[in-house]
Design a protein around this motif. Structure first.
Motif, PDB file in Angstrom:
ATOM      1  N   HIS A 198       0.834  -1.207   0.000  1.00 47.69           N
ATOM      2  CA  HIS A 198       0.000   0.000   0.000  1.00 47.69           C
ATOM      3  C   HIS A 198       0.869   1.258   0.000  1.00 47.69           C
ATOM      4  N   ALA A 199       1.925   1.250   0.808  1.00 46.26           N
ATOM      5  CA  ALA A 199       2.823   2.412   0.843  1.00 46.26           C
ATOM      6  C   ALA A 199       3.477   2.630  -0.513  1.00 46.26           C
ATOM      7  N   ALA A 200       3.874   1.538  -1.187  1.00 46.78           N
ATOM      8  CA  ALA A 200       4.478   1.658  -2.516  1.00 46.78           C
ATOM      9  C   ALA A 200       3.462   2.190  -3.526  1.00 46.78           C
ATOM     10  N   LEU A 201       2.211   1.774  -3.410  1.00 46.85           N
ATOM     11  CA  LEU A 201       1.158   2.257  -4.300  1.00 46.85           C
ATOM     12  C   LEU A 201       0.920   3.747  -4.094  1.00 46.85           C
ATOM     13  N   VAL A 241       9.216   6.424  16.757  1.00 46.87           N
ATOM     14  CA  VAL A 241       8.452   6.321  15.515  1.00 46.87           C
ATOM     15  C   VAL A 241       8.177   7.742  15.049  1.00 46.87           C
ATOM     16  N   LYS A 242       8.843   8.151  13.978  1.00 47.45           N
ATOM     17  CA  LYS A 242       8.777   9.549  13.542  1.00 47.45           C
ATOM     18  C   LYS A 242       8.391   9.634  12.073  1.00 47.45           C
ATOM     19  N   PHE A 243       7.509  10.596  11.739  1.00 51.02           N
ATOM     20  CA  PHE A 243       7.114  10.776  10.344  1.00 51.02           C
ATOM     21  C   PHE A 243       8.311  11.259   9.540  1.00 51.02           C
ATOM     22  N   ALA A 244       8.615  10.523   8.472  1.00 58.05           N
ATOM     23  CA  ALA A 244       9.754  10.854   7.613  1.00 58.05           C
ATOM     24  C   ALA A 244       9.314  11.321   6.235  1.00 58.05           C
ATOM     25  N   GLY A 245       8.093  10.992   5.832  1.00 58.23           N
ATOM     26  CA  GLY A 245       7.610  11.459   4.537  1.00 58.23           C
ATOM     27  C   GLY A 245       7.057  10.344   3.678  1.00 58.23           C
ATOM     28  N   LEU A 246       6.066  10.669   2.864  1.00 53.58           N
ATOM     29  CA  LEU A 246       5.481   9.737   1.909  1.00 53.58           C
ATOM     30  C   LEU A 246       6.217   9.831   0.578  1.00 53.58           C
ATOM     31  N   GLY A 247       5.933   8.895  -0.315  1.00 54.33           N
ATOM     32  CA  GLY A 247       6.605   8.903  -1.611  1.00 54.33           C
ATOM     33  C   GLY A 247       8.076   8.573  -1.459  1.00 54.33           C
ATOM     34  N   GLU A 248       8.907   9.188  -2.310  1.00 58.30           N
ATOM     35  CA  GLU A 248      10.337   8.877  -2.308  1.00 58.30           C
ATOM     36  C   GLU A 248      11.057   9.461  -1.097  1.00 58.30           C
ATOM     37  N   THR A 249      10.432  10.418  -0.391  1.00 61.64           N
ATOM     38  CA  THR A 249      11.081  11.093   0.728  1.00 61.64           C
ATOM     39  C   THR A 249      11.418  10.130   1.854  1.00 61.64           C
ATOM     40  N   GLY A 250      10.462   9.288   2.235  1.00 63.13           N
ATOM     41  CA  GLY A 250      10.689   8.372   3.348  1.00 63.13           C
ATOM     42  C   GLY A 250      11.815   7.386   3.109  1.00 63.13           C
ATOM     43  N   PRO A 251      11.801   6.637   1.987  1.00 60.89           N
ATOM     44  CA  PRO A 251      12.902   5.692   1.734  1.00 60.89           C
ATOM     45  C   PRO A 251      14.273   6.357   1.678  1.00 60.89           C
ATOM     46  N   ARG A 252      14.328   7.570   1.139  1.00 60.98           N
ATOM     47  CA  ARG A 252      15.605   8.278   1.068  1.00 60.98           C
ATOM     48  C   ARG A 252      16.130   8.576   2.473  1.00 60.98           C
ATOM     49  N   LYS A 253      15.241   8.999   3.369  1.00 62.66           N
ATOM     50  CA  LYS A 253      15.657   9.291   4.734  1.00 62.66           C
ATOM     51  C   LYS A 253      16.010   8.010   5.489  1.00 62.66           C
ATOM     52  N   VAL A 290      18.074   1.541  12.667  1.00 64.91           N
ATOM     53  CA  VAL A 290      16.836   1.646  11.904  1.00 64.91           C
ATOM     54  C   VAL A 290      16.170   0.280  11.851  1.00 64.91           C
ATOM     55  N   VAL A 291      14.878   0.243  12.174  1.00 66.45           N
ATOM     56  CA  VAL A 291      14.140  -1.019  12.193  1.00 66.45           C
ATOM     57  C   VAL A 291      13.270  -1.161  10.957  1.00 66.45           C
ATOM     58  N   ALA A 292      12.548  -0.096  10.586  1.00 66.25           N
ATOM     59  CA  ALA A 292      11.609  -0.208   9.472  1.00 66.25           C
ATOM     60  C   ALA A 292      11.146   1.173   9.042  1.00 66.25           C
ATOM     61  N   LEU A 293      10.521   1.200   7.868  1.00 69.50           N
ATOM     62  CA  LEU A 293       9.787   2.371   7.400  1.00 69.50           C
ATOM     63  C   LEU A 293       8.360   1.908   7.177  1.00 69.50           C
ATOM     64  N   CYS A 294       7.430   2.466   7.930  1.00 70.57           N
ATOM     65  CA  CYS A 294       6.032   2.032   7.884  1.00 70.57           C
ATOM     66  C   CYS A 294       5.165   3.141   7.287  1.00 70.57           C
ATOM     67  N   HIS A 295       4.940   3.066   5.987  1.00 71.32           N
ATOM     68  CA  HIS A 295       4.069   4.025   5.287  1.00 71.32           C
ATOM     69  C   HIS A 295       4.301   5.452   5.775  1.00 71.32           C
ATOM     70  N   GLY A 296       5.546   5.903   5.648  1.00 72.84           N
ATOM     71  CA  GLY A 296       5.883   7.284   5.980  1.00 72.84           C
ATOM     72  C   GLY A 296       6.522   7.477   7.331  1.00 72.84           C
ATOM     73  N   PHE A 297       6.426   6.495   8.213  1.00 74.90           N
ATOM     74  CA  PHE A 297       6.995   6.639   9.553  1.00 74.90           C
ATOM     75  C   PHE A 297       8.250   5.793   9.687  1.00 74.90           C
ATOM     76  N   LEU A 298       9.332   6.435  10.120  1.00 71.65           N
ATOM     77  CA  LEU A 298      10.607   5.752  10.340  1.00 71.65           C
ATOM     78  C   LEU A 298      10.639   5.215  11.765  1.00 71.65           C
ATOM     79  N   VAL A 299      10.973   3.939  11.903  1.00 73.70           N
ATOM     80  CA  VAL A 299      11.032   3.290  13.214  1.00 73.70           C
ATOM     81  C   VAL A 299      12.490   3.018  13.552  1.00 73.70           C
TER      82      VAL A 299
END
Length: 580
Positions: A37-40, A338-350, A366-375
């Protein structure tokens, strides 16, 4: 005060289309769940940026917004992708595999013979604005397919597609408000909406992220429609919050806000609430860390300070309205940030940058990126303002950290030019100090501008002592180290000399200290740029904290004002002592 900025990049539209096509193909290999869903949603955001940029190209060519064949095709593509997002979202992310092949055909056939200006939408990148929330707002609005949906570019075009998909309306038309930020107007071809205007049962949905300080963008669309004899009660607004326009709103804009029907895209915690069937942020994180009993505690709006300070009187200031959403996740003795890092390409880059920082020994795991939130793993330790380091160790830590950023986080991304930084510094000095000192600064900076272009890096930009944690074993880690070069402000990515100037200011480093730091970096550091950046850094921080203080009350306002004075006084001393 000049604080904010918007950094755009020129890109080839065909390359952006190809990149989107590759993202779509990757969905074929993904099973159902939050990751797909996050990728979509990421694909939807990328195509939204492309389609709105092409619309801006058309506007630049014609001088007027026209619902051209290219824009119609792009809008249909966005509505189709929005429908795919809606299907995934409403199923609780229980949809897997690829998307409708017809959408791939629409994407491949999109006319991309142009260079376009692109940039990350603020809501998706900074403010946890989820496009899914507009699906819910539209579904509850009572509007139907007999609705002309109008998106306010840039982010509003994609959000309008969400509204159209939710109510079954045709592809949205988009407009670009122009003019002074507080007094926007629309220049669009009325024929684009003639059929709707002449249908008395039709309604109009105006969709945007706002309203902001003035609410002038949405108001401009309403004014345009009223000039075309569309009654106000036929015009429905879809904002991202219910707060109304800000302090710079005109009486007319406030009247528009009060008279038009409104359908607010619900806040994040309502969009993904426990009462809905949609898995919540708690569920995403629990799955990522493998702890179903996980709990979340809100740390946004300065609440993070309670986790690090026993005495509220020692709290550092917080720009609460600009802070990213963040939570403390806990399960037994285990904790995560658990902090918002961004949707789209922004989150994976961070996420990549955060992982690199951890591997280098400067950041948390870093544990995971959950649909915009960096864990990330929670770090136990004392902030460096509570556990100050000996001078020699402080300089050594800064040297190692800034050297690593200079070598490993190089970028071609834009940031403010030397001219823009100088204009900001002079303007802020004029407003916060006096015109005489501003003139002194203008003269001083004008003699120190350089044509020499330095390598830009992803600067830290926030080196205050409370941004570092000192662990029990003496290890020093940097918190919040991937966001500030892409924040919603003027600075952006800069040469590492900006951070060296920032370190000099924040820790009162002497000339000898700076020489030690620079020599320890063993890089080609430009001392003239450090000198140029120092008053610019002071003026920017002065503007940043002064502006934040204007919107606060009580103890927070006092903390923010005191913080502004931390930069005001050194800037005054600098200007009183400098020689042009």
């Amino acid at each position: 005060m000049i604080v904010y900025g918007d950094h755009k990049r020129t890109q080839d539209a065909q390359q952006l289309r190809e990149a989107a096509g590759e993202m779509a193909v990757r969905l074929d290999r993904m099973s159902h769940g939050i990751r797909r869903h996050a990728a979509l949603v990421g694909l939807f955001i990328s195509v939204s940026e492309l389609v709105q940029a092409l619309a801006d190209v058309d506007f630049g060519t014609c001088g007027i917004d026209i619902f051209s064949p290219r824009q119609q095709q792009g809008a249909r593509l966005l509505v189709g992708l929005a429908a795919e997002v809606a299907k995934s979202w409403r199923s609780g992310f229980n949809v897997g595999g690829g998307i409708d092949p017809g959408l791939l055909k629409l994407l491949a056939g999109l006319d991309c013979q142009a260079e376009v200006l692109t940039g990350s939408a603020e809501g998706y990148a900074h403010y946890a604005l989820y496009p899914e929330s507009y699906l819910d707002a539209a579904q509850k609005s009572g509007l139907d397919a007999n609705t002309c949906v109008i998106g306010v570019r840039s982010i509003g075009l994609g959000l309008a597609a969400m509204v159209a998909a939710s109510i079954g309306a045709p592809a949205p038309f988009s407009v670009r408000p122009i003019g002074h930020p507080f007094h926007r107007h629309i220049n669009a071809d009325p024929r684009s909406i003639t059929a709707w205007k002449n249908n008395p049962s039709a309604r109009f949905a105006v969709v945007d992220e706002g309203p902001g300080l003035s609410g002038s963008s949405m108001h401009a669309v309403v004014v345009w429609l009223r000039e075309l004899d569309v009654d106000t009660d036929r015009i429905h607004l879809f904002p991202s919050h219910s707060g109304g326009p800000g302090s710079e709103a005109s009486p007319e804009a406030r009247e528009t806000w009060s008279r038009c029907p409104k359908h607010v895209a619900t806040a994040f915690e309502c969009t993904f609430s426990e009462s809905s069937k949609i898995p919540t942020l708690r569920d995403w994180v629990a799955e990522a860390v493998g702890r179903p009993e996980l709990n979340l505690t809100e740390l946004s709006g300065g609440e993070w300070r309670a986790a690090h300070y026993a005495d509220e009187g020692r709290w550092p200031p917080s720009r609460r309205g600009a802070e990213r959403r963040k939570f403390l996740a806990s399960a037994g003795r285990d904790r995560w940030l658990v902090k918002f890092a961004g949707l789209g390409e922004t989150g994976p880059r961070k996420k990549r940058a955060a992982a690199m920082l951890h591997e280098a020994g400067f950041g948390s795991q870093v544990v995971a990126l959950c649909h915009g939130f960096l864990v990330e793993r929670w770090i136990d330790g004392s902030t460096m303002d509570q556990a100050p380091l000996p001078r020699e160790k402080l300089i050594a830590e800064l040297t190692n950290y800034l050297t690593w950023r200079a070598l490993n986080l190089r970028t071609c991304e834009p940031g403010a030019s030397l001219l823009a930084l100088a204009e900001m510094a002079v303007s802020n000095a004029s407003e916060a100090l006096d015109e005489k000192r501003a003139a002194t600064l203008r003269g001083w900076l004008s003699k120190r501008t350089s044509a020499h272009v330095l390598q830009r890096v992803e600067i830290d930009g926030k080196l205050q002592p409370w941004e570092f944690l000192v662990r029990a074993d003496g290890t020093v880690l940097k918190t919040d180290a991937v966001d500030h070069c892409r924040a919603h402000d003027l600075i952006g990515c800069q040469p590492i000399e900006w951070d060296i100037a920032g370190a000099r200011v924040e820790y009162g480093l002497s000339d000898s200290d700076v020489r030690t730091l620079v020599e320890g970096m063993e890089l080609a550091i430009d001392h003239d740029h450090i000198g140029f950046f120092e008053p610019c850094y002071l003026a920017f921080q002065l503007g940043l904290w002064s502006t934040a203080a204007q919107s606060e009350n009580g103890g927070e306002k006092t903390r923010l004002a005191e913080m502004a004075d931390r930069y005001r006084m050194p800037l005054i001393r600098f200007l009183d002592e400098c020689r042009i």
